[in-house]
Write an enzyme that holds these catalytic residues in place. Structure first.
Site: not given
Ligand code: 13P
Length: 247
Positions: A166, A96, A172, A212, A11, A9, A94
């Site tokens: 997640e 976010e 992150g 992560s 982002k 992803n 997601h």
């Molecule tokens: P990270 O791998 O950067 O923690 O992000 C995970 C994520 O949100 C994947 O959709």
């Protein structure tokens, strides 16, 4: 036997030209993967990325879609647009998007249904906050997200889709869920699908862990009985993704 699926992803990272360069770096690194490999990329990168990965084992996905077919929805992307551009997958719900863009479980449900109707494979995300984990309501929360997210979706379609667990506190942050925590929730998601649908559907749906994931922890996470791969943020933007895709 479920085939593993490892998705990046990206982002809101990578301009179109950077995206093509990243594809060139990653293509040889993921070429030997036994998993389905997917790059979920920003909308403006989809066309150049589809072109860049043509003839490889990499599939492309969107990071979001809108649940209406077309019309006056400035700034939104439809399922038909994703499909026509060459996407096979789309991330939906997601954390976010739920947090910054106020997507509810009901909106997630509409988007999942639209993706399926159009022939895209949804990667439907769920996950608890740190506060919810500390309150001991993780499994209740996840079960609610799954139940509302899948309302009105047929068993046969659920069997073909992907669910990504997640935990928000692991995204992150560099703090990965322990293998036991990740397996516990992924197992509970499968159990929930078995309750709503049947064991065959639960056995077929692919459940990813995300938060992560890196080159060092992927193999152990993906070895768990209910973890069928990963949804990878930060590490999908570098060569580490090759290690993860082969884990
Ligand atoms: P990270 O791998 O950067 O923690 O992000 C995970 C994520 O949100 C994947 O959709």
């Amino acid at each position: 036997m479920r085939k593993k699926i490892v998705a990046g992803n990206w982002k809101m990272n990578m301009t179109p030209s950077q995206a093509v360069a990243l594809c060139e770096t990653l293509k040889p690194l993921v070429a030997g993967s036994e998993a389905d490999v997917v790059f979920c990329v920003p909308a403006i990168d989809i066309v150049p990325v589809v072109e860049a990965v043509k003839g490889t084992n990499i599939e492309v996905g969107g990071e979001n879609l809108y649940f209406e077919d077309k019309g006056a929805y400035t700034g939104e992307i439809s399922a038909d647009m994703l499909l026509d551009a060459g996407c096979k997958y789309v991330i939906i719900g997601h954390s976010e998007r739920r947090d910054y863009f106020k997507e509810t479980d009901e909106i997630v449900n509409k988007k999942v249904k639209k993706a399926i109707e159009k022939g895209l494979t949804p990667i439907m995300c769920c996950g608890e906050s740190l506060e919810q984990r500390e309150q001991g309501i993780t499994l209740d929360w996840i079960r609610m997200q799954i139940k509302i997210g899948l309302q009105g979706v047929d068993a046969a379609d659920v069997a073909k889709m992907v669910i990504a667990y997640e935990p928000i506190w692991a995204i992150g942050t560099g703090v990965t869920a322990t293998t036991e925590q990740a397996q516990e929730v992924c197992g509970a998601i499968r159990q929930c699908i078995a309750e709503i649908y049947c064991q065959d559907t639960a056995d077929a749906v692919r459940i990813q862990y995300g938060g992560s994931v890196n080159a060092g922890n992927a193999a152990e996470l993906f070895s768990q009985p209910d973890i069928d791969g990963g949804l990878v943020g930060g590490a999908s933007l570098k060569a580490d993704f090759g290690v993860i895709a082969n884990a």
